[in-house]
Write a protein that holds these residues in place. Structure first.
Motif, PDB file in Angstrom:
ATOM      1  N   SER A  33       6.586  -0.574  -1.442  1.00  0.00           N
ATOM      2  CA  SER A  33       5.281  -0.574  -0.802  1.00  0.00           C
ATOM      3  C   SER A  33       4.513   0.681  -1.162  1.00  0.00           C
ATOM      4  CB  SER A  33       5.457  -0.649   0.712  1.00  0.00           C
ATOM      5  OG  SER A  33       4.219  -0.513   1.343  1.00  0.00           O
ATOM      6  N   TYR A  35       2.459   1.965   0.795  1.00  0.00           N
ATOM      7  CA  TYR A  35       2.166   2.608   2.073  1.00  0.00           C
ATOM      8  C   TYR A  35       3.226   3.635   2.421  1.00  0.00           C
ATOM      9  CZ  TYR A  35      -0.937  -1.381   2.342  1.00  0.00           C
ATOM     10  OH  TYR A  35      -1.888  -2.315   2.058  1.00  0.00           O
ATOM     11  N   THR A  39       5.004   2.563   8.156  1.00  0.00           N
ATOM     12  CA  THR A  39       3.873   1.651   8.260  1.00  0.00           C
ATOM     13  C   THR A  39       4.366   0.235   8.522  1.00  0.00           C
ATOM     14  OG1 THR A  39       2.620   3.006   6.702  1.00  0.00           O
ATOM     15  CG2 THR A  39       1.841   0.756   7.040  1.00  0.00           C
ATOM     16  N   VAL A  41       3.906  -3.728   8.121  1.00  0.00           N
ATOM     17  CA  VAL A  41       3.273  -4.687   7.218  1.00  0.00           C
ATOM     18  C   VAL A  41       3.529  -6.083   7.782  1.00  0.00           C
ATOM     19  CG1 VAL A  41       3.257  -5.605   4.869  1.00  0.00           C
ATOM     20  CG2 VAL A  41       3.695  -3.171   5.249  1.00  0.00           C
ATOM     21  N   ASN A  43       3.187 -10.369   7.379  1.00  0.00           N
ATOM     22  CA  ASN A  43       3.142 -11.441   6.401  1.00  0.00           C
ATOM     23  C   ASN A  43       3.131 -12.762   7.151  1.00  0.00           C
ATOM     24  OD1 ASN A  43       3.294 -12.745   3.852  1.00  0.00           O
ATOM     25  ND2 ASN A  43       5.486 -12.987   4.105  1.00  0.00           N
TER      26      ASN A  43
END
Length: 79
Positions: A33, A35, A39, A41, A43
């Motif tokens: 990632s 990021y 963080t 994420v 989906n």
């Protein structure tokens, strides 16, 4: 039948989430990632039998994604 399906979904949700076809990490893929670590994420994809699958990942210190939660719901409720 409805109650049996709910019982199965509840039992599966209590287990450690496993990647499904359509998951970011399905098939042993190691995704990096861009990021920073920590963080979250999210989906979303269409799973089996027309159910929408919602996943949450957390970026690990090495940049890979760890699946932390997974839930399903009817596709018509998704917006």
């Amino acid at each position: 039948m409805k109650h049996a399906l709910l019982a199965v979904l509840f039992a599966l949700s209590a287990c450690d989430p496993q990647p499904l076809p359509g998951s970011l990490t399905y098939g042993g893929k190691v995704l990096r990632s861009p990021y920073r670590p920590g963080t979250v994420v999210k989906n979303t994809f269409l799973g089996d039998f027309g159910y929408r699958v919602f996943e949450t990942y957390v970026v690990q210190p090495d940049g890979t994604l760890k699946l932390t939660s997974q839930s399903t719901g009817p596709d018509f409720l998704w917006q």
